[in-house]
Design a protein around this motif. Structure first.
Motif, PDB file in Angstrom:
ATOM      1  N   HIS A  81       1.363   5.416  -1.876  1.00  0.00           N
ATOM      2  CA  HIS A  81       0.842   6.496  -2.733  1.00  0.00           C
ATOM      3  C   HIS A  81       2.024   7.140  -3.433  1.00  0.00           C
ATOM      4  N   HIS A 111       0.865  -1.200   0.000  1.00  0.00           N
ATOM      5  CA  HIS A 111       0.000   0.000   0.000  1.00  0.00           C
ATOM      6  C   HIS A 111       0.893   1.238   0.000  1.00  0.00           C
ATOM      7  N   ASN A 125       2.538   3.353   2.889  1.00  0.00           N
ATOM      8  CA  ASN A 125       1.481   4.339   2.678  1.00  0.00           C
ATOM      9  C   ASN A 125       2.046   5.616   2.065  1.00  0.00           C
ATOM     10  N   HIS A 134      -9.424   2.180   2.251  1.00  0.00           N
ATOM     11  CA  HIS A 134      -8.908   2.914   3.405  1.00  0.00           C
ATOM     12  C   HIS A 134     -10.094   3.001   4.369  1.00  0.00           C
ATOM     13  N   LEU A 186      -0.509   0.526   8.474  1.00  0.00           N
ATOM     14  CA  LEU A 186       0.334   1.586   7.905  1.00  0.00           C
ATOM     15  C   LEU A 186       0.991   2.312   9.082  1.00  0.00           C
TER      16      LEU A 186
HETATM   17 ZN    ZN Z   1      -3.170   5.078   1.916  1.00  0.00          ZN
END
Ligand code: ZN
Length: 418
Positions: free
Chosen positions: A58, A56, A305, A206, A267
């Motif tokens: 971004h 996971h 994350n 999420h 996370l």
């Molecule tokens: Zn996230």
């Protein structure tokens, strides 16, 4: 002829080092390899694990600390600050920042990754364009799953549903929702499941990202997972509210997650940073109950994350660093628990991402990391450097270290000990 032999590998499963023989991108034997190979590397009893799995991340909003007005105190503030920065994103800018993070991840030994790509009226499909190009470019080093993600909500952000559909048509591998950031969480979850079924893809949410159990949208996700027959195809990230439930209720919900075969992604850097902000004394940790989830047989992944943005001001994109933090933050300090922590960035994470043929057994894809250590738990305790990374049977990254200890004698150089 074999493509590659790694000699004297110490695997998680065995006490004695073994040779791994590799052909056509796969492990073809584990034990003693006597055949000829194009390349043979003696790793001298070092620990070898399957490639690291970043479950996971971004990439599209990474590395923003130099362009936001200040650090966030809450998740809502982080979303707002990043939303402002997002108005300035372009395909080239997203690609440049994502590339820097991908390079860090690949060098650390990451061979598979799930990236959430924001798709909404602010950024449109710019993130998808940037990440689809990088997915192709980085394919020899890392398998990149792209999750079309509704960070800004779906109902409160009109046009998002059509953009998610367009992203899936363009080649997104799965669809992701964020029910806590929308006006109707139940309907939001329904739309994500409808898209997952329409395109036959996994779903990733999420969810329940607060100190107190004030949302518990995961209950609706469990219901809709079962209704859709999507068991084993759904993952949830954060899930920090689960930790705030009384023990009996918590155990019941964990049993429901296990029955629906939902994977959980913790996370820790974001959650430790953004949770517990209103606690004046005894500041809580705000992590999902990793140990209890694992004890229930649920695959739990630790993931990065965010990398240096309002949600998380730090980040290296090295999954091993997350195990180092979790050993203390989640009270996982015994040898067995630390070996489980290695699983959270390898085998468990691979289950969450539904990676096929993952591992160090015969028939598995030859995605491997050679670590500069000889005990598995040292990955957690000491963050050893990586020596080699193998992707699809080819050495993708080689690390060399040289330390000159000038204090010992004039100019004496020695190779760093493993
Ligand atoms: Zn996230």
């Amino acid at each position: 002829m074999l493509d590659l032999i790694l000699r004297s590998c110490r695997l998680a499963t065995g006490a004695e080092p073994v040779d791994l023989a590799i052909a056509d991108g796969r492990i073809v034997s584990v034990g003693r390899a006597d055949e000829a190979a194009r390349e043979t590397i003696d790793v001298a009893g070092r620990v070898v694990t399957p490639g690291l799995v970043e479950a996971h991340i971004h990439l599209d909003k990474a590395l923003l600390v130099d362009r936001v007005s200040g650090p966030a105190e809450t998740a809502a503030e982080a979303i707002r600050l990043t939303g402002v920065a997002k108005r300035g994103f372009t395909t080239a800018d997203i690609g440049a920042r994502a590339r820097r993070v991908l390079d860090l991840a690949v060098a650390a030994g990451t061979t598979a990754m799930r990236a959430h790509v924001e798709v909404d009226p602010i950024v449109g499909l710019d993130g998808m364009h940037a990440l689809l190009a990088l997915k192709r470019e980085y394919a020899p080093a890392v398998e990149l799953q792209l999750c079309a993600f509704a960070q800004e909500g779906i109902l409160q952000s009109p046009g998002t549903e059509a953009l998610l559909r367009r992203a899936l048509e363009m080649g997104a591998d799965l669809v992701g929702g964020c029910p806590y950031n929308d006006t109707d969480a139940g309907r939001h979850i329904e739309i994500v499941f409808a898209l997952a079924r329409e395109f036959g893809v996994d779903a990733d949410f999420h969810v329940d990202f607060a100190d107190e159990p004030e949302h518990l949208h995961v209950r609706e996700i469990v219901r809709q997972t079962v209704r859709a027959g999507w068991q084993g195809r759904v993952a949830v990230g954060h899930l920090t509210e689960l930790a705030a439930l009384p023990a009996v209720e918590q155990a019941a919900l964990i049993a429901e997650l296990a029955a629906a075969r939902i994977g959980v992604i913790s996370l820790p850097l974001t959650d430790l940073y953004l949770m517990g902000r209103r606690d004046v004394r005894n500041v809580r940790r705000g992590l999902t109950p990793i140990r209890r989830l694992l004890e229930a047989g649920i695959p739990v992944a630790l993931a990065s994350n965010n990398i240096r943005n309002p949600f998380t001001p730090i980040g290296t994109a090295d999954p091993a660093h997350l195990t180092f933090v979790a050993a203390v933050a989640a009270h996982m300090g015994t040898q067995d628990l630390m070996r489980e922590l290695v699983g959270t960035v390898t085998t468990h994470a691979a289950r969450v991402l539904n990676l096929r043929d993952y591992g160090c057994a015969v028939g598995c894809r030859a995605d491997l990391v050679v670590w500069d250590c000889d005990r598995l738990e040292e990955i957690v305790t000491a963050l050893p450097p990586r020596r080699l990374v193998v992707k699809a049977g080819r050495v993708s990254v080689e690390h060399e270290r040289r330390t000159v200890e000038r204090w010992r004698s004039k100019g004496a150089a020695r190779p760093s000990s493993g």
